[in-house]
Design an enzyme around this catalytic site. Sequence first.
Site, short mmCIF file in Angstrom:
data_model
loop_
_atom_site.label_atom_id
_atom_site.label_comp_id
_atom_site.label_asym_id
_atom_site.label_seq_id
_atom_site.Cartn_x
_atom_site.Cartn_y
_atom_site.Cartn_z
N PRO A 22 0.83 -1.20 0.00
CG PRO A 22 -0.69 -1.54 1.71
CD PRO A 22 0.62 -2.02 1.20
CE LYS A 23 3.01 6.97 -3.94
NZ LYS A 23 2.78 8.10 -3.01
CG PHE A 24 0.89 4.10 4.41
CD1 PHE A 24 0.04 4.17 5.49
CD2 PHE A 24 1.31 2.85 3.97
CE1 PHE A 24 -0.38 3.02 6.13
CE2 PHE A 24 0.90 1.69 4.60
CZ PHE A 24 0.04 1.78 5.69
CD GLU A 168 -0.53 8.94 -2.34
OE1 GLU A 168 -1.20 9.95 -2.57
OE2 GLU A 168 0.70 8.93 -2.33
N GLY A 169 -2.85 4.34 -3.05
CA GLY A 169 -2.54 3.47 -4.17
C GLY A 169 -1.61 2.34 -3.77
#
Length: 302
Positions: A22-24, A168-169
């Site tokens: 996960p992109k924090f 966010e992605g």
Amino acid sequence: MRVALAAAVRTLPRAAGLAYEPKFDGHRLVIVRTAEEVVLQARSGRIVTSAFPDLAAAALQLPAATVLDGEVVVWHAGRTDFALVQRRAAATAARAAVLAQSLPASYAAFDVLELAGLDLRARPYERRRALLVDLLLPLGPPLQPVPMTTDPELAATWYETLPASGIEGLVVKRLDQAYPAGRRGWQKLRHTDVRDAAVVGYTGTARRPLALVLVLPVGDEAPLVSSPLTAALRAEVAAELASRAATSTATSTSTSTSTATVTAIGLGEVPFRPLDPPLTAEVRHTSTRHPPPEVLRLRSDL
């Protein structure tokens, strides 16, 4: 410490030997645990230890000569809140101690670059990941490894469901990959319709920048003037400009005082001060026929 970067992709990569994280939505942060202390470094190279005393204290548990790469986030109402991270990052040392109690920071670590004096950057990601998990799981929050999967179907589920938590992605890495310091060796799939733009200048003064002059990705032509910056963004840009000026003074180089002009929608020719090298900002924009691009934030993460 030159950090690894990620190149944007439009679809989820699917292949054998890939890892998905996960992109924090936070601030990129390198934790350096020396024999005597902890130093926190932003992506720009700026030392921000005083802004996050809670993380610095927690990192004292790490072995000496250990370096972590990750993202600092602040959780609020069940999701990460980027505005609160900005508030923490901009705080004075005295204010930071207060905010550390009311808005505690968390560290989402996604790589270990050095462990107890051993440089791991040439090791494959799969091995670094195992060492990172072994290092941080016994310690617990606020230092924790980001989740990771090698299952593209689970990654796709994360991509669809995690934005509700402020994720966010996704970031995609090869399992056999060395740490790509200073290069866009990873891939990122963002769950937004915004774009990165080069900040080639600003209007107003260095102490009070009013708007940014942007060059959008390929497909757009002339530089554009953004909509007026929010108070928080003005402060962030001013701090970045002040940091550049201080670095320039320390290295006995000069900063540009020249001006140029750019055509702004509805305003005609507008003077601005160029930036070299440019900054990077995340913007929301459709085309030159619509209102000016809105700057959402300076990019300090992947």
